[in-house]
Design a protein around this motif. Structure first.
Motif, PDB file in Angstrom:
ATOM      1  N   MET A 134       0.840  -1.194   0.000  1.00 17.82           N
ATOM      2  CA  MET A 134       0.000   0.000   0.000  1.00 17.82           C
ATOM      3  C   MET A 134       0.880   1.251   0.000  1.00 17.82           C
ATOM      4  O   MET A 134       1.300   1.723   1.063  1.00 17.82           O
ATOM      5  CB  MET A 134      -0.904  -0.008   1.230  1.00 17.82           C
ATOM      6  CG  MET A 134      -1.975  -1.066   1.124  1.00 17.82           C
ATOM      7  SD  MET A 134      -3.152  -0.935   2.446  1.00 17.82           S
ATOM      8  CE  MET A 134      -2.108  -1.338   3.802  1.00 17.82           C
ATOM      9  N   MET A 185      -4.860  -1.553  -7.777  1.00 17.69           N
ATOM     10  CA  MET A 185      -6.220  -1.772  -7.299  1.00 17.69           C
ATOM     11  C   MET A 185      -6.752  -0.518  -6.600  1.00 17.69           C
ATOM     12  O   MET A 185      -6.050   0.104  -5.818  1.00 17.69           O
ATOM     13  CB  MET A 185      -6.203  -2.943  -6.306  1.00 17.69           C
ATOM     14  CG  MET A 185      -7.514  -3.160  -5.606  1.00 17.69           C
ATOM     15  SD  MET A 185      -7.366  -4.530  -4.445  1.00 17.69           S
ATOM     16  CE  MET A 185      -8.677  -4.108  -3.329  1.00 17.69           C
ATOM     17  N   GLY A 224     -10.875   0.583  -5.345  1.00 14.99           N
ATOM     18  CA  GLY A 224     -11.841   0.096  -4.355  1.00 14.99           C
ATOM     19  C   GLY A 224     -11.975  -1.415  -4.319  1.00 14.99           C
ATOM     20  O   GLY A 224     -12.481  -1.975  -3.358  1.00 14.99           O
ATOM     21  N   ASP A 283      -2.444  -1.868  -3.635  1.00 16.93           N
ATOM     22  CA  ASP A 283      -3.686  -1.264  -3.124  1.00 16.93           C
ATOM     23  C   ASP A 283      -3.427   0.229  -2.952  1.00 16.93           C
ATOM     24  O   ASP A 283      -2.605   0.639  -2.126  1.00 16.93           O
ATOM     25  CB  ASP A 283      -4.063  -1.929  -1.786  1.00 16.93           C
ATOM     26  CG  ASP A 283      -5.373  -1.398  -1.220  1.00 16.93           C
ATOM     27  OD1 ASP A 283      -5.748  -0.258  -1.546  1.00 16.93           O
ATOM     28  OD2 ASP A 283      -6.009  -2.123  -0.420  1.00 16.93           O
ATOM     29  N   LYS A 289      -5.338   2.715  -1.902  1.00 16.26           N
ATOM     30  CA  LYS A 289      -6.265   3.522  -1.100  1.00 16.26           C
ATOM     31  C   LYS A 289      -5.634   4.361   0.013  1.00 16.26           C
ATOM     32  O   LYS A 289      -6.313   5.176   0.614  1.00 16.26           O
ATOM     33  CB  LYS A 289      -7.367   2.618  -0.538  1.00 16.26           C
ATOM     34  CG  LYS A 289      -8.294   2.102  -1.655  1.00 16.26           C
ATOM     35  CD  LYS A 289      -9.550   1.457  -1.131  1.00 16.26           C
ATOM     36  CE  LYS A 289      -9.296   0.122  -0.515  1.00 16.26           C
ATOM     37  NZ  LYS A 289      -8.792  -0.894  -1.455  1.00 16.26           N
ATOM     38  N   ARG A 290      -4.337   4.126   0.278  1.00 11.63           N
ATOM     39  CA  ARG A 290      -3.703   5.065   1.237  1.00 11.63           C
ATOM     40  C   ARG A 290      -3.484   6.435   0.599  1.00 11.63           C
ATOM     41  O   ARG A 290      -3.333   7.433   1.300  1.00 11.63           O
ATOM     42  CB  ARG A 290      -2.355   4.505   1.700  1.00 11.63           C
ATOM     43  CG  ARG A 290      -2.451   3.640   2.947  1.00 11.63           C
ATOM     44  CD  ARG A 290      -1.076   3.197   3.365  1.00 11.63           C
ATOM     45  NE  ARG A 290      -0.299   4.249   3.948  1.00 11.63           N
ATOM     46  CZ  ARG A 290       1.012   4.434   3.726  1.00 11.63           C
ATOM     47  NH1 ARG A 290       1.674   3.630   2.907  1.00 11.63           N
ATOM     48  NH2 ARG A 290       1.651   5.410   4.309  1.00 11.63           N
ATOM     49  N   ASN A 339      -5.087   9.018  -0.614  1.00  9.70           N
ATOM     50  CA  ASN A 339      -6.480   9.486  -0.707  1.00  9.70           C
ATOM     51  C   ASN A 339      -6.626  10.968  -0.387  1.00  9.70           C
ATOM     52  O   ASN A 339      -7.649  11.402   0.119  1.00  9.70           O
ATOM     53  CB  ASN A 339      -7.378   8.630   0.202  1.00  9.70           C
ATOM     54  CG  ASN A 339      -7.043   8.783   1.667  1.00  9.70           C
ATOM     55  OD1 ASN A 339      -6.071   9.449   2.021  1.00  9.70           O
ATOM     56  ND2 ASN A 339      -7.840   8.191   2.530  1.00  9.70           N
ATOM     57  N   SER A 390     -11.773   8.103  -2.295  1.00  8.10           N
ATOM     58  CA  SER A 390     -13.040   7.413  -2.545  1.00  8.10           C
ATOM     59  C   SER A 390     -14.093   8.396  -3.056  1.00  8.10           C
ATOM     60  O   SER A 390     -14.010   9.607  -2.826  1.00  8.10           O
ATOM     61  CB  SER A 390     -13.530   6.716  -1.274  1.00  8.10           C
ATOM     62  OG  SER A 390     -13.949   7.668  -0.324  1.00  8.10           O
ATOM     63  N   SER A 434     -17.173   3.623  -1.117  1.00  6.99           N
ATOM     64  CA  SER A 434     -15.757   3.270  -0.950  1.00  6.99           C
ATOM     65  C   SER A 434     -15.060   3.042  -2.291  1.00  6.99           C
ATOM     66  O   SER A 434     -13.842   2.886  -2.340  1.00  6.99           O
ATOM     67  CB  SER A 434     -15.628   2.008  -0.080  1.00  6.99           C
ATOM     68  OG  SER A 434     -16.395   0.956  -0.639  1.00  6.99           O
TER      69      SER A 434
END
Lengths: 387, 462
Positions: free
Chosen positions: B46, B70, B72, B90, B92-93, B95, B114, B139
């Protein structure tokens, strides 16, 4: 073994991720996911892992224990989940999975130590029972002898220095309001909420039965708790063990007794209130703490983006304030909460829970924000405004 | 399995908290919510910044390790499942919301932002602006959605697919360079892809095979204060294209969705056209609704169709954005799953698609929800064939897999193209694609990703 009713709904989690956010989507609102960020630490990921574990697709491991025990049981997932028939049971499932893991004997060392302390000392601080009276030193607090209410102090407010500040302040204000109450001091024992949340349901049942039996023997009917965790355990869990007490969180009693208090002077301040999960989402008590704060002249109450049902947990729930599974770092829920409070311009974070008090006070220091903001319990602010 | 030296290097880049090769993470990231088979990654990482992404990609290129970006992780078609193992990235960190331009109506966000967080941020800080929300849960990420040519509630009224709303990108190429595309490449603002050669498309619709998007500029639109919904019902499937066209031509509808489903029973056999209308005053909303009523007047005069009174609870559901209804659909079979083929197709094909969807589901003994979102001012539709299933009923899962295969073929036969198709669907598309087009795709990919590390298995002829 997890009960069949829960096992039967595990696969119905779609892992759609609503559970990560509050219902207003402002920011990540699941303390474990916020801290670890892997999908496995979200409520949905945990559901899928529990199913895989029970199906034998993954083995018991330290990592799985970390996934299970990092849940703060804050109920954000329950609040936000999109699927009606499973949402109410998410936290029940997590606690049941912890129970299964406790039965395997493979649990994180800090959880093991917590249980050991509760078994051996009756409290997580490993302090002697006699010290349970120390919180009241110098105050004129009567022992319970049939007054209207038992003031149940609990572990944190008996032993932790911030908790003690809180119990002293609350007891003082209850006195000022003319409430008839007494305390048990060294005759008190833990309520066991965190024992329950960590999955040691046998020990919890024992604590509940002992307390119920002792309180019944003393003729206690009405109980005021300091901690929302104790409030929840006694109000909602003890009934499953036969209790019939009327249970109140102190903010409910003081909120009703405000008019009985001496006229307050102004206390100009900008305050934001942090909803404790076990008072808010678990028990829907949102307004009384705010009415108490709003009764203080000159106090401006400002809301954080995540408040009431969308409140971010301090990170201490589910036993984490003792087991510290969530560890350290800027993504700890408490630190995120302090940054959110700072963004409102508030100078005080008002709390109504000894665990939140400890977690947020530590978080203010970790954020190096002592000059900008401080944490105070609601009645401490009230007492400053008393003449 | 990656050797521990590589895991160690990844931990040096990201810190040990954000690298995992534990069985738990490998399990979760090996599958999505759909029916595609799981494939284990070797590790999950991440990144917290674009330079970290660059370092990971350089390491992966050097060691020829597959990398799967990747967002969501809500695609259902397995596009972020690592078909050849390797590293799942991933995002999503990352953001952070970097910029909102109130006057030029755009936002710049990091790739892991998100949909929900951008919406909440705009509501609080820029209440007059909004972005187009997909029907995905909150999300879902902005970057993930634009990368798959997603669509949403402003796709009809404000310019089409979300990928068409992109004003610029920052991308880490498969060779590790960090590159900006769009106006931000030339001036310090993210207002437009024009007038420069448009290279943004090299990263949209490619399923993460050409690079890792790290920042996105997207268009924002006015957020009117009032919002209402009208529901037009008919039993005659063949009327749908005409009804939809009439509504589009009024130019007053914000969003137009068409749906039919066998449940609830009282709606079985009916099709609903759900029309969202927004305005800044009661007079304006009244006028817009009247314009739409007038446009459909002859249908309800002849009793061929009519407006349905919308009860308050149903209306609240229609007005909710993002909508929980889609996630609830996963519980129709009490089994935590649904799959769908979203086929992009001409609007006139909607009746045929409906009939085909009902025939496919009957043949495969599964239930369905069918419908379409109108994209652009009637330029096409995203027709969805959605099939709920019970995750623990393996036999039903197999039937849904078969239905997906049938649906992909049917969508192509109807003149549509499956959207964000799983690998088998991609191969069907490539089979039908002109060979020269595929050769260009391959050449571009070979140039951008000489080591062949980016999401291998996707957009490849089988």
């Amino acid at each position: 073994m997890m009960e069949k009713g829960l096992v039967d709904i595990l696969h119905r989690c779609f892992r759609c991720g609503w559970c990560k956010l509050p219902t207003n989507y402002h920011d990540i609102n699941c303390p474990a996911y916020l801290r670890y960020r892997f999908e496995s630490f979200s409520a949905g990921g945990r559901m899928w892992l529990i199913k895989a574990w029970l199906d034998g697709e993954i083995k018991t491991s330290e990592r799985l224990a970390q996934v299970l025990f990092s849940c703060a049981t804050c109920m954000n997932c329950v609040e936000a989940c999109a699927i009606p028939h499973i949402k109410d049971h998410l936290v029940d499932i997590f606690i049941a999975a912890r129970q299964d893991m406790v039965e395997t004997g493979i649990i994180p060392p800090s959880v093991r130590d917590y249980f050991k302390a509760m078994n051996t000392n009756g409290n997580p601080y490993k302090m002697p029972r006699a010290d349970r009276k120390k919180w009241a030193e110098g105050l004129n607090i009567p022992a319970y002898t049939g007054q209207e209410y038992l003031l149940y102090i609990g572990d944190e407010a008996s032993y932790d220095d911030l908790g003690i500040k809180m119990s002293r302040s609350i007891a003082h204000l209850l006195n000022e309001a003319g409430i008839s109450f007494g305390a048990l001091f060294e005759d008190e024992q833990g309520d066991g909420n965190e024992v329950h949340a960590l999955g040691e349901l046998g020990l919890f049942a024992e604590l509940a039965h002992q307390n119920i039996s002792d309180w019944n023997r003393r003729g206690i009917r009405k109980i005021i708790t300091i901690s929302p965790h104790a409030y929840h355990a006694i109000k909602n869990e003890y009934v499953k063990h036969g209790s019939t007490f009327d249970v109140y969180h102190y903010t409910q009693v003081i909120g009703t007794a405000i008019l009985q208090l001496p006229k307050r002077r102004e206390y100009p301040s900008r305050v934001t209130y942090h909803d404790p999960c076990y008072l808010g989402r678990w028990n829907r008590v949102y307004l009384q703490p705010r009415s108490i704060l709003n009764s203080i002249k000159g106090l401006t109450l400002v809301e954080m983006d995540r408040s009431m049902q969308n409140s971010l947990c301090c990170g201490g729930g589910g036993g984490n304030s003792f087991t510290d599974i969530l560890g350290t770092g800027p993504d700890l829920a408490g630190r995120s909460r302090v940054r959110e409070a700072l963004s409102t311009g508030a100078k005080i974070i008002a709390v109504a829970c000894p665990q939140c008090y400890r977690m947020l006070d530590d978080a203010v220091k970790a954020e190096n924000a002592q000059e900008q903001i401080r944490v105070m319990e609601i009645t401490e602010i009230m007492n400053l405004a008393l003449p | 399995m990656l050797d521990q030296e590589i895991i160690g290097k990844l931990k040096t880049i990201l810190g040990s908290d954000y690298v995992s090769d534990a069985a738990e993470e490998l399990f979760i990231y090996s599958r999505d919510q759909g029916v595609q088979d799981p494939h284990m990654p070797d590790c999950v990482v991440m990144p917290g910044s674009a330079p970290e992404v660059q370092e990971i990609i350089r390491l992966a290129m050097q060691k020829k390790i597959p990398v799967v970006p990747m967002g969501g992780g809500l695609l259902l078609s397995g596009l972020t499942v690592p078909l050849k193992g390797g590293i799942v990235l991933d995002m999503k960190r990352m953001n952070r919301i970097i910029e909102i331009n109130e006057r030029s109506h755009y936002a710049v966000v990091e790739a892991g932002t998100s949909q929900g967080m951008l919406d909440a941020y705009l509501r609080k800080h820029h209440p007059g602006l909004k972005h187009s929300l997909p029907d995905a849960p909150p999300s879902a990420t902005i970057a993930g959605n634009i990368a798959i040519h997603g669509s949403g509630h402003l796709s009809q009224s404000e310019g089409g697919f979300h990928s068409e709303m992109v004003t610029g990108l920052e991308v880490v190429l498969p060779t590790g360079e960090l590159v900006k595309f769009g106006s931000c490449s030339t001036v310090p603002a993210w207002f437009s892809r024009a007038p420069l050669p448009d290279l943004v498309g090299l990263f949209l619709g490619w399923n993460g095979t050409t690079g890792v998007i790290t920042k996105v500029g997207i268009k924002l639109y006015p957020r009117p204060s009032l919002h209402d919904v009208m529901v037009f019902m008919t039993e005659d499937i063949d009327l749908a294209p005409m009804i939809i066209s009439r509504i589009i031509n009024t130019e007053v509808a914000e969003d137009i969705n068409y749906a039919l489903a066998p449940k609830p029973d009282y709606l079985n056999g009916f099709q609903m056209t759900v029309i969202n209308v927004t305005a800044n005053s009661e007079a304006e909303i009244k006028m817009k609704k009247q314009i739409i009523r007038d446009a459909l007047h002859d249908f309800y005069e002849t009793k061929e169709a009519g407006f349905m009174p919308v009860p308050p609870n149903m209306k609240a559901g229609f007005l909710e954005a993002p909508q929980k209804a889609l996630s609830k659909f996963a519980d129709v079979r009490k089994g935590g799953g649904f799959e769908y083929v979203g086929a992009i197709m001409p609007i006139e094909k909607i009746p045929e698609a409906c009939r085909a969807g009902m025939e496919i589901t009957a043949r495969n003994r599964i239930t369905y929800s069918l419908g379409a979102r109108i994209i652009g001012r009637g330029h096409c539709a995203m027709f969805f064939f959605a099939y709920p299933f019970n995750r623990v009923d393996r036999e039903e899962v197999e039937r849904v897999k078969k239905a997906l295969e049938d649906t992909n073929k049917t969508a192509l036969q109807l003149g549509g193209i499956p959207w964000k198709a799983e690998v088998q669907g991609q191969q069907l598309i490539l089979k039908q694609m002109e060979p020269e087009t595929y050769r260009v795709m391959k050449k571009i990919r070979d140039v951008l990703d000489p080591a062949g590390i980016m999401n291998p298995g996707n957009w490849e002829v089988g």
